[in-house]
Structures are given as structure tokens and as C-alpha cells.
Design a protein around this motif. Sequence first.
Motif, mmCIF file in Angstrom:
data_model
loop_
_atom_site.group_PDB
_atom_site.id
_atom_site.type_symbol
_atom_site.label_atom_id
_atom_site.label_comp_id
_atom_site.label_asym_id
_atom_site.label_seq_id
_atom_site.Cartn_x
_atom_site.Cartn_y
_atom_site.Cartn_z
ATOM 1 N N LYS A 6 0.837 -1.220 0.000
ATOM 2 C CA LYS A 6 0.000 0.000 0.000
ATOM 3 C C LYS A 6 0.864 1.260 0.000
ATOM 4 C CE LYS A 6 -1.968 -1.330 3.835
ATOM 5 N NZ LYS A 6 -1.284 -2.647 3.979
ATOM 6 N N THR A 7 1.868 1.254 0.875
ATOM 7 C CA THR A 7 2.721 2.442 0.990
ATOM 8 C C THR A 7 3.542 2.631 -0.293
ATOM 9 O OG1 THR A 7 2.813 2.155 3.381
ATOM 10 C CG2 THR A 7 4.536 3.514 2.396
ATOM 11 N N THR A 8 4.129 1.546 -0.783
ATOM 12 C CA THR A 8 4.988 1.615 -1.977
ATOM 13 C C THR A 8 4.176 2.002 -3.220
ATOM 14 O OG1 THR A 8 6.243 -0.198 -0.988
ATOM 15 C CG2 THR A 8 6.659 0.257 -3.306
ATOM 16 N N PHE A 22 -0.401 10.427 1.569
ATOM 17 C CA PHE A 22 -0.335 10.296 3.029
ATOM 18 C C PHE A 22 -0.353 8.825 3.409
ATOM 19 C CE2 PHE A 22 -2.272 14.435 2.301
ATOM 20 C CZ PHE A 22 -1.520 15.242 3.140
ATOM 21 N N ASP A 23 0.428 8.513 4.425
ATOM 22 C CA ASP A 23 0.437 7.162 4.975
ATOM 23 C C ASP A 23 -0.161 7.289 6.373
ATOM 24 O OD1 ASP A 23 1.561 4.911 6.575
ATOM 25 O OD2 ASP A 23 2.430 4.414 4.629
ATOM 26 N N SER A 24 -1.267 6.611 6.612
ATOM 27 C CA SER A 24 -1.953 6.853 7.896
ATOM 28 C C SER A 24 -1.094 6.421 9.089
ATOM 29 C CB SER A 24 -3.340 6.212 7.915
ATOM 30 O OG SER A 24 -3.248 4.813 7.900
ATOM 31 N N ASP A 25 -0.257 5.380 8.915
ATOM 32 C CA ASP A 25 0.633 4.982 10.024
ATOM 33 C C ASP A 25 1.569 6.145 10.403
ATOM 34 O OD1 ASP A 25 -0.377 2.397 10.168
ATOM 35 O OD2 ASP A 25 1.233 1.494 9.008
ATOM 36 N N LYS A 26 2.122 6.799 9.373
ATOM 37 C CA LYS A 26 3.046 7.927 9.614
ATOM 38 C C LYS A 26 2.320 9.053 10.349
ATOM 39 C CE LYS A 26 7.224 7.495 7.858
ATOM 40 N NZ LYS A 26 7.080 6.092 8.229
HETATM 41 MG MG LIG Z 1 2.219 0.740 4.975
#
Ligand SMILES: [Mg+2]
Length: 189
Positions: A6-8, A22-26
Motif C-alpha cells: 500500500k505504501t509503496t 499520506f500514509d496513515s501509520d506515519k
Molecule cells: Mg504501509
Amino acid sequence: MMGSGKTTVGKIIAEVLGYSFFDSDKLVEQSVGIPSVAEIFQVHSEAFFRDNESEVLRDLSSMHRLIVATGGGAVIRPINWSYMRKGLTIWLDVPLDALARRIAAVGTASRPLLHQESGDPYAKAYAKLTALFEQRMDSYANADARVSLENIALKQGHNDVNVLTPSAIAIEALLKMESFLTEKAMVRN
Ligand SMILES: [Mg+2]
Ligand SMILES: Nc1ncnc2c1ncn2[C@@H]1O[C@H](COP(=O)(O)OP(=O)(O)O)[C@@H](O)[C@H]1O
Ligand SMILES: O=C(O)C1=C[C@@H](OP(=O)(O)O)[C@@H](O)[C@H](O)C1
């Protein structure tokens, strides 16, 4: 699911569309002031992380022209769907053995739900991912579009999903988004 890309892949899609990423974890790490999800689970709890994840998704849901990579567990809270449905949702469907392989390669330190101190990393990751997927598969199926790595591989004449690049997956996701939006427009007209 964790490790599905997802992030990549999300970053590539955002770049192609000229959208913000945006990455929700970040964002949860920033809002809590703790530099990793693993530490947030350790210092607080999973429930604390999930509350903050929901707040982040709520805030993102009022924004426009953005791609969000959520954490793999965002699907489990129904309230999160009310936020995610402000946009188009994509399920990146990756076979569990490929997920376990990727996660074993990078280690489980950053993914607290899969972390283990001992044992074969691939086998342990595979077992935990299987259990998580059983709990979550119906929720993932709520997404507007499903991007299946098995289907992309078949289309490209491979029988191994591990050869698929993030760019090839991003292209398939863009095609799925286009089909979803075209069908939606046809239903409306
Ligand atoms: Mg991720
Ligand atoms: N298509 C791909 N092929 C091989 N490895 C990949 C691919 N996409 C992502 N990865 C790797 O898998 C790991 C998990 O990817 P990531 O984007 O962090 O997934 P998620 O955000 O869904 O957990 C990372 O190490 C990343 O480099
Ligand atoms: O599936 C999950 O429950 C989780 C996925 C992680 O994000 P990624 O899917 O980006 O690894 C992160 O939010 C947390 O470790 C919990």
C-alpha cells in the motif's frame, strides 16, 4: 493486508496523478509523538493506536486530491469505512505466501502484530497472516476495487506474483479506478 505494498504503490499512484500522498501509520506516529507504530503498540496498546488511526482517517476524509495508504487493519472498524468511502477504496490483494516472503525479508520489527522473537520468520509470518486474513477478508471485500496480483500475473503471462513491479501494480490500480468511475458514471446517467 500488511506488506501488500500500500505504501509503496500508493506513492507511485499519487505521483502519477499529481496528488498528495499520506500514509496513515506515519500520521498516527506524528500525532502521538512516537516514531514507530511498534512503539505505540508497546507504550500504549493496539486500541490506542486504532483510536488514533480513526482520527487520522477522519481528518483525511475532508481533503481532496490525495492518495492514502492506510494500515492493513483500518478495515476492521466500521466507522473507518464512513471516512474511507469519501474517496475510492482499493484492496491490494496479494497471496499470503508472497506477503509472508516480503515480511520475512524486511523483518517483523516494524509490524507489531507479526513480531516474534524466535522461529522461522517466513513460517511464523505466514501463520499469523493467515489468521488475520480469515478475520478480515470480508472487510477487504468491501472495497470499491480489487487489485489482484494473481490476475495481473496471469494477464502478463507469469505464474509468479513476485516478479510484478510496484509500477505494474500501480498501473493496474489506475485502470481499476478508471473502470470503477466509468461504471459509476454510467449508472448515474
Ligand atoms: Mg504501509
Ligand atoms: N511489488 C513488490 N514486489 C516486491 N516487493 C515489494 C513490492 N511492493 C512492496 N514491496 C516490499 O514489501 C514490503 C512491504 O511494502 P509496503 O509498501 O510497506 O506495504 P504495506 O504498506 O502494504 O504494509 C516493503 O519492503 C516493500 O519494499
Ligand atoms: O494490519 C494491521 O493491523 C496493521 C498494519 C500496519 O500497517 P501496514 O499495513 O502498512 O503494514 C500498521 O498499521 C499496524 O502494524 C497494524
